[in-house]
Write an enzyme that holds these catalytic residues in place. Structure first.
Site, PDB file in Angstrom:
ATOM      1  N   PRO C  11       0.987  -1.158   0.067  1.00  0.00           N
ATOM      2  CA  PRO C  11       0.142  -0.053   0.035  1.00  0.00           C
ATOM      3  C   PRO C  11       0.883   1.342   0.058  1.00  0.00           C
ATOM      4  CG  PRO C  11       0.007  -1.248   2.125  1.00  0.00           C
ATOM      5  CD  PRO C  11       0.643  -1.898   1.234  1.00  0.00           C
ATOM      6  N   ASN C  12       0.210   2.145  -0.495  1.00  0.00           N
ATOM      7  CA  ASN C  12       0.908   3.695  -0.837  1.00  0.00           C
ATOM      8  C   ASN C  12       2.230   3.809  -1.580  1.00  0.00           C
ATOM      9  OD1 ASN C  12      -0.935   4.977   0.970  1.00  0.00           O
ATOM     10  ND2 ASN C  12      -0.312   3.780   2.609  1.00  0.00           N
ATOM     11  N   ARG C  19       5.591  11.563  -2.002  1.00  0.00           N
ATOM     12  CA  ARG C  19       5.387  11.289  -0.650  1.00  0.00           C
ATOM     13  C   ARG C  19       6.602  11.398   0.134  1.00  0.00           C
ATOM     14  NH1 ARG C  19       4.125   5.512   1.915  1.00  0.00           N
ATOM     15  NH2 ARG C  19       4.033   6.336   4.134  1.00  0.00           N
ATOM     16  N   TYR C  24      11.859   9.075   0.960  1.00  0.00           N
ATOM     17  CA  TYR C  24      11.977   7.965  -0.195  1.00  0.00           C
ATOM     18  C   TYR C  24      12.409   8.595  -1.494  1.00  0.00           C
ATOM     19  CZ  TYR C  24       8.696   5.863   3.036  1.00  0.00           C
ATOM     20  OH  TYR C  24       8.019   5.293   4.163  1.00  0.00           O
ATOM     21  N   ASN C  75       7.877  -5.855  -1.175  1.00  0.00           N
ATOM     22  CA  ASN C  75       8.018  -4.653  -0.545  1.00  0.00           C
ATOM     23  C   ASN C  75       6.789  -4.591   0.073  1.00  0.00           C
ATOM     24  OD1 ASN C  75       7.922  -2.273   0.596  1.00  0.00           O
ATOM     25  ND2 ASN C  75       9.172  -1.136  -0.882  1.00  0.00           N
ATOM     26  N   ALA C  78       2.815  -1.171   4.549  1.00  0.00           N
ATOM     27  CA  ALA C  78       2.398  -0.961   5.911  1.00  0.00           C
ATOM     28  C   ALA C  78       1.971  -2.391   6.271  1.00  0.00           C
ATOM     29  CB  ALA C  78       1.228  -0.244   5.624  1.00  0.00           C
ATOM     30  N   GLU C  99      12.404  -9.969   1.110  1.00  0.00           N
ATOM     31  CA  GLU C  99      11.943  -8.890   1.475  1.00  0.00           C
ATOM     32  C   GLU C  99      12.442  -7.640   1.542  1.00  0.00           C
ATOM     33  OE1 GLU C  99      10.704  -9.354   5.799  1.00  0.00           O
ATOM     34  OE2 GLU C  99      10.041  -7.375   5.862  1.00  0.00           O
ATOM     35  N   HIS C 101      12.623  -3.208   1.865  1.00  0.00           N
ATOM     36  CA  HIS C 101      12.006  -1.947   2.380  1.00  0.00           C
ATOM     37  C   HIS C 101      13.048  -0.475   1.690  1.00  0.00           C
ATOM     38  CE1 HIS C 101       9.224  -3.980   4.896  1.00  0.00           C
ATOM     39  NE2 HIS C 101      10.495  -4.697   5.380  1.00  0.00           N
ATOM     40  N   ARG C 108      12.952   4.138  12.216  1.00  0.00           N
ATOM     41  CA  ARG C 108      11.720   4.874  12.501  1.00  0.00           C
ATOM     42  C   ARG C 108      10.840   4.560  13.569  1.00  0.00           C
ATOM     43  NH1 ARG C 108       8.890   4.374   6.709  1.00  0.00           N
ATOM     44  NH2 ARG C 108       7.528   6.002   7.511  1.00  0.00           N
TER      45      ARG C 108
END
Lengths: 154, 154, 154, 154, 154, 154, 154, 154, 154, 154, 154, 154
Positions: C11-12, C19, C24, C75, C78, C99, C101, C108
Site C-alpha cells: 500500500p501507498n 510522498r 523516499y 515490499n 504497511a 523482503e 524496504h 523509524r
C-alpha cells in the site's frame, strides 16, 4: 469555489442504526450524511461522504484526496486499531485530518485505546455520537479558513 | 423451511490440500464444502459456503447474514489474529457464531494464540482438521434448535 | 525460457516520488519498474511488477505465483507489520522470497521494527532506497541459479 | 472389544447444576455422565467418567490411562491455567487428547485465556456447554478409528 | 585514487566454514575475503577486511576508519545484540554504514531480532549468505558514488 | 592418553578469596585450580585452567578448544548474563559443556537469573561454592566416558 | 549414627524410563533409588527416597523432615514452576536443600526457566540425567560434613 | 434560568500564551475565558471558568459542581495522566463531562497517551487548540439540551 | 441456633509457632483455634476450624460449606497466589468470604502481592498477626447479622 | 602523602571533541585530563587518568585500584548499559565510586536510562559536560576527607 | 492519659453517603467520625479525625503526628495509588500504620490493586465498608497496648 | 547585580535530620539552607530557598521563577516520580535546571529509578547527601556564567 471536505467511514459503519443501539443510537449513516451535507452548506463547504468495509478502498480514497479535498474527516472504526496502511496514506496527504469516533473508545475494550491514526491527525474527538460529525465539520471549517488565510498572506 | 448456516473461510483456505499437508492434510476446500453440504442435509440444514482472501469481503458477507442465516461458522484463518473489523461485524449479527480452526493454534507460533473473534463466539473449536467442520455443523444444528424452541415458547 | 521474478509492492507505494521525499526520494514507482525490467533483462530474467493497496489482492497474487514465478520480491510496506494473511500466503509458495524496504525501518517508529514477513523470507534488505530493488534482483538471480543447479544435479 | 475413552473432570465440576447456572446451565455432572455413556454406546465406545478436586489425583488417573484407554477427554477446569503436572502427565500418554471447556473461556477473566494443556491436546473445544462432551465423544470416535485404521495398515 | 571500504567481522566469524554449516554454508572467511577483494576491484574499490572476537578491538578499528575509509560494511555477529560501544563508535564516523548478517536473524532466537547497530546504519541486509558481502559491496559503490557526486557539486 | 578438560573462568574470578567472602568464601582461584588438578588426576583427566576479564579472550580460548579438549567447564561470571559471543563460541565446539556458578544466582539480583549460556550447556550447577568445580569434574568424567563408549561402539 | 538425606521426587517422575526417553533416558525411578542407596552407603549416609504426584503430600513430607533429616534433595518436577506451598515448606526446614532436575530446564519451554524453589535452595543442578542424583548426594555429604564440623566447634 | 457550564483548567494552563507557543499558540487563558463567555452567551449558557495548579483544589471545585453546574468541561493538563483523585471526583458528579486538550496528546511523549479521566468522560477532544473550548461548549449545549428534554418527558 | 463460621487454613500454617517467628510470632495454630473458639462464643457463633496442605482438600471443604456455614474465613497461605480452584470453589458458595493473611503480604516478595482469592472476597485483611483471626470473626459476626436482618425483612 | 583518584573513561571517549559536538562540546579528553590534574592539585589529590575501548581492560584497572587509589571516578560510556563485569569489579573495591556522564543520559535513547553501575556508586552525576569531572573531583575530595576522618577516629 | 489515634481520610471521602452508594453505602463521613469517637472511647483512646482532598495537606498532617499520636489509621483513597509523598511521610513517623479501604479494591479497576502505602503499613484491610474503621480502631488499640507493654519492659 | 538561584525542595524534606538518618544524615534543611547561602555568597550568587509538601505550590513557585531567577536547583523528592505538573512547569521556564537527590535513588526501590524531571534537566546529581547542594550551586554558577557570556557576545 466551495472548499471540499472528504468524510470517510470505516468498516461496519454502514450498519449504524441497526447495531448495538445502546452504544451508537438509532441514527443511520444515511441520516448522518444528510445532516453533514446540510450543516456543511451553512459553513460554505461541500462534503464527499463515503463508507467502505475494505481497508484498501479507504487507502485508495485517501490517496485521491490529495489536491481535491481541503480536509479529511475520518472515522476509521475497526481499522483505527489495526491499519498502518491508512496511517501511511493519511500522512502523505499534507491535509488537515480530523479523527472521529462516535463512542468513547476509552470506555471500551483496552485494544480500542490505541489508534494508529491519532499521531498524524490534527485533532481527535470521540464520544459525541452523531453530533461528532457536526463538531468535526465546524473544526474543518476553521482549519481550512486558517490555512487559506495563511496562504493568502504569503 | 430449512434453516441456513453460513460457513465463511478466511485467507489462504482456498489453497487447502496443496499447502503444508503435514499440518492441514490433503483435503481441498472443495471436498470440505461437499462434505458440509451432505452432512447438513442430514441435519435438515442448508449451507452457504464461501471463501475470500479479502478482509472487507468477509465483513460484507457477515453483514448480509443478518436475517438470512441462522448461524455463522467461521474459520477466519489469518484474520483471526488481526481483524477487529470482523469482530465488530460478527458482534452486530445477533446470531450464534462458531469459530473454527483446522490446526491446533495453541501448538503454533505465539501470535496465533490470540483471537479477536473468540470473545464474541458462542463456541470455539480447533485441531480437529476437516472434521471440525462436521462438528461445527452438529453444534450449529443444536444451537438453532435450542433457539427455535426458545422462540416457540414465547 | 527466461526465469520470472514477481515483484510485489504494498500500500501507498504507488505514491512514491510524491510522498515524504526526504525519506523516499523523488523516484516514482514507474521509474523503479522500468529500472527493474532493464536490469532484469541483463540478468536473463523477466519481471512481473505489481502494486496494490489491498491486502487481499496481494494475497491473491502471491497464491497465483506458485508454479509461474521462480522468486518473489516483496515490499509489503504497511502490511509488513500487520498482515498474517500475507505471511501465510508466502509460506505456502515454496519459492525463494526477498523482503525489501526502501527506508531503514529500524530508524523509524518502533512498530515498524516488527515484520510478520521476515521469518519466512530467504533474505531481507532495507535502507537502500530504489537501489534496493536492483540488489534484490541480483540476489534473485543468484538464488534461482542455485536452485536450478541443484535441480539439474538430481 | 469396545474402545475406551477416559473422561476426566477437574475441580468444582462435581458442583455443576448448582453453580452459576447463568454460565453453566442446570445440568449436573451425573446427567452429563449418563448422556456420555448413552452416546458412547451408539459410537461403539465405553466411557470411564471421573471427577476430582485434587490435581495429584488427576495426574494419577492420567498415568493409569496408558495402555488402558484409547483417548482422553479432559475438562481440566481451574487446573487448565495452573497445572504443569497435568500437562506433563498428558504428554507422556501418547494418546489423542481432547481438551474441553463448557463455558467460552475467551469471554471470561484474562487469566482463563491461557491453558497449559492446549499445546499437547489434539483438539480443543469450548463454549458448547454440556453438548461439548457429545462433540468430544464424536471426535474421539473419529480419532480412534483413524488411529486403528493406520495401525491395521502397518 | 581508489575509494576504500572497511569490512569488519565480529566474533566467531573466523570459524566460518567449520561451524553450523546448515546455517552458514562451507565457505570460509578467507574465501569471502578473497571474493570481496576480487569483486571490489571490478567496482574500482579497495577493501580492508578484518575480524576480531574482541568488542574493544572492533571499536578501535571503527574509530580509525574516520578519514581513511569511504564506507564501512560490518557484520557485527554476536555484538549486534549486545554492543552499545560499537553503536557509539559507528555513529561518530559520519560514513555510510552497511550492516550485514549472513543468516536471516529474524528466523532465529528472539534475542537476535534486536540490533543496536541498525538505527545508525544506512542499510541493512541479512539472509543472503556469503553473497551478502557482494551485495553490500555493490551498495557501497553506489553510496560512495552518490556521496562523491554530491561533494563535487558543492 | 588422558582426556583433557578446559576450565574457563570469567571476569573478576581472579579476585576470589579477596572479594565478598560472605558470598564466595576465602578460597582463591589458585586454590581451586590446585584442587581441580588434584581431583582430575584421580579421574584420569588433565585440566587446562584459565581466567580472563576479557570477553574476546574467552571466545578465543573456546574456539581453540575444538579438537583439543574433551569437555568445557565454564564459570562465565558476569558474562553469563551479557555475552552472546560466548554463547555462539560454545555452540560451535560440539563438546559437552558444564556451566558453573559458585553462588546461587537465583538468590541474587534478578538480572542474574538469565544466562545466555544455559541453553547450550549439557548441565548447569550453582550454589555449591568451590565444591562446584569438583562436582563439575566428576560430571565431566562421566560425560567423556559416555561419549567415548558411544564412539567405540560405532 | 548415619546422617539421613531425604530425596523427594515430584509428579510424573514415577513414570521415568517409560516417558520421553529421548529427554530422560530409560532408567526407572526404582533404578535411581537403588543407585542412590548404594552410593549413599559409600558416603556414610542413609537415604529416604519418595515420590508423589500430590503437591500437598510433598509439603507434608517436607514438614516432617525437620529434625529427622540432615539434608533434602528435591526434584520438584512440574511443581518447580507452580508451587509456592513447597517453597514455603522448604523455607521453614532450616536444612540444606539441593534442587535437582534431570533435564536441562533452560533448553525447554520458557515457563520452565522459572523455579519457585531455587531462591531457597543451597544449590541447584540440572541437565545431568540420573547422574544428577549421585552428584547431589556427593554435595549433600559435603554440606552435612561442613555443618557438623561447624556445630562441633561451637 | 441559563444552564451553567463549569470549565476547569489544570496546572500550567495559566501560563498559556507564554509557553511553547509552537505547540499551544499565543492565546492566553484570559483570551480563552473571554471567548468562552461570549460564545456561551450565544448558546444561552453561563460559564464558570477556573484554573488551578493544585490537584486538591480541582477536586474541591468538581465536588462543588454537583447541583450547581449542568456540565463540566475539563482540561486536566498534567493531572490527566496522574490523578485518580480527579477521576473519582468526576465520577461522583453524575454530570456530562467533556475532556479537552489543546494539543494532540497522541503526538507527544508516550506517557501522555494515557488519561485517567477519559473512561468517565462523555466525550473527549484534543488537538484543536483554543478552538477546542468552543467545540466543547457547543457539545455541552447539545448534551444539556438532550438531558433537559429527557427530563421533561418523564 | 448459633451461626457457624468455617475457618480454613492453607498449607504450612500447621507449622505456625515453629517457623520464621520474626514474621509470624510464636503462637501455634492450636492457640489460634482456641482463641477463635473462645472469641466466637462471645459473639454467639460456632467455629469449624481446619487446616490442610492439600489444595484439593481445601476445595472439598469449601464445597461442603454451602448450606452448612454462614461465613468463610480463609487464610489461603501459599495457595492465595496459585489456586484458581479455590477461587472457583469460593465463588460458588454464595457466602460472605473474609480473606486473611497474618503477615503483610505487600511487604514481602512481589509474587505475594497477587491474590486469586481477593476479587471474590467480601473483605481482606493482612498484617495483624494472630489478631487478624479475631478481627475477621468480628467482621463475620457483623456480616452474618446484616444478612440475617436483610432476610428477615423479606 | 597525597590521596589518589583513579579516573576511568570508557569506550569512544578518546574521540571527545571530534564527535557529536552538539552533545559533547569541542573539549578533547586530553583537555579534560589536564583540567582534572590541575584542579586535583588544588584539592591536594593526585589523579590517574585512563581510557579504554575494552571492557576487560577497564575491569583490569578497577581490580588494580584496590589499595592503590582512594576513590574511583568512572565515566563508563557505552559500558554503563551493558557491563555486569564492570559492576562486579567496582563492587569488590570497597572504595567510594562516582559515576559520571557528560551528557544527560535521561534525555537520550531509552536504553541509556539504565545503568548497571549506579546501584554500586556512591553518587551519580550527568549532564554537566566536561565540568562534571571537576564536580566529581570536588566530591571525591570530600568523600576521601570524610573517610580519613572516620578512620582517624577509630 | 488516653492514647491518641490519628484517622486520616483522603480525597472525595467527604462526599461519602452521596456517592456511588451501591459501592460505599449511605453512611456519611460525619457518621463514621461519630462512630469512631464513640468506639474509641470504649477502648480508652481519643481520635483525631480529618479529611482532605489535598495530597500536601495529608503529608503535613502525617508529619505533625510524630510524637503526638500513637497510631495512624489512613484511608488514602485515590492517593493510595499515586502518592509517593504520603508513603515517604508515613515511613518517617515510626508509628504503627493501618491502611484502610471501605470497598474491596481488588474487585475494582486494575490500577486500584497497587498501593504505595501498603509496604509501610503494619496492617491493611479493605472491603468491610464503614465497619472497617471500627476494626481498625480495635487493631490500633491492640498495637498500642503491645507497644506500651514492650516499652514498660525495657 | 547578583544572579539568583531558586532552590526548591519537595515533600518531607522539611523533616531532614529527623528521618531515616542512616540514609539522609543528621543535617536539617535549615542547616542546608544556611550552607547554601554562605556558599552562594562566595560564588557571587543569591539564593531563594523554599520547601513545600504541596505539588501545586511547587508548580506556583516554578512559574514565578521566570524572569526572576537565573537557575533552578530542584530536589523534587517524592514528586520526582509522580509529577507531570512539575515537569511541565519546569519545561516552560527556559532556565537551566539542576535536579538533585541527596540519596542514591538508583540503590533504592525500583519506582525511584524513574524521574519525570530528568529529561528536562540540564544536569542531574544524586547520592552526595547535603554536599549535593554545594555541588549544584557550583554547577549553577558555571551554567549562569556560560549563559551570560553567550548573551554578551550577541
Amino acid at each position: 469555489m466551495a472548499h471540499k471536505v472528504l468524510i470517510l467511514n470505516g468498516p461496519n459503519l454502514n450498519m449504524l442504526g441497526t447495531r448495538e443501539p445502546a452504544i451508537y443510537g438509532a441514527t443511520t449513516l444515511g441520516d448522518i450524511e444528510a445532516n453533514c451535507k446540510a450543516h456543511a452548506k451553512g459553513l460554505g463547504l461541500t462534503v464527499d461522504f463515503r463508507q467502505s468495509n475494505h481497508e484498501g478502498k479507504l487507502v485508495d480514497w485517501i490517496q485521491q484526496a490529495r489536491g481535491k479535498a481541503n480536509c479529511i474527516i475520518i472515522n476509521p472504526a475497526a481499522y483505527t486499531h489495526t491499519s498502518v496502511a491508512i496511517l501511511d496514506a493519511l500522512k502523505m496527504t499534507d491535509l488537515p485530518i480530523i479523527e472521529l469516533h462516535m463512542s468513547n473508545v476509552h470506555a471500551r475494550e483496552p485494544f480500542r485505546y490505541h489508534s494508529y491514526v491519532s499521531p498524524v491527525a490534527t485533532g481527535v474527538l470521540c464520544g459525541f455520537g452523531a453530533d461528532g460529525y457536526i463538531m468535526a465539520l465546524d473544526a474543518a471549517a476553521r482549519l481550512i479558513a486558517a490555512q487559506t488565510s495563511k496562504q493568502n498572506k504569503k
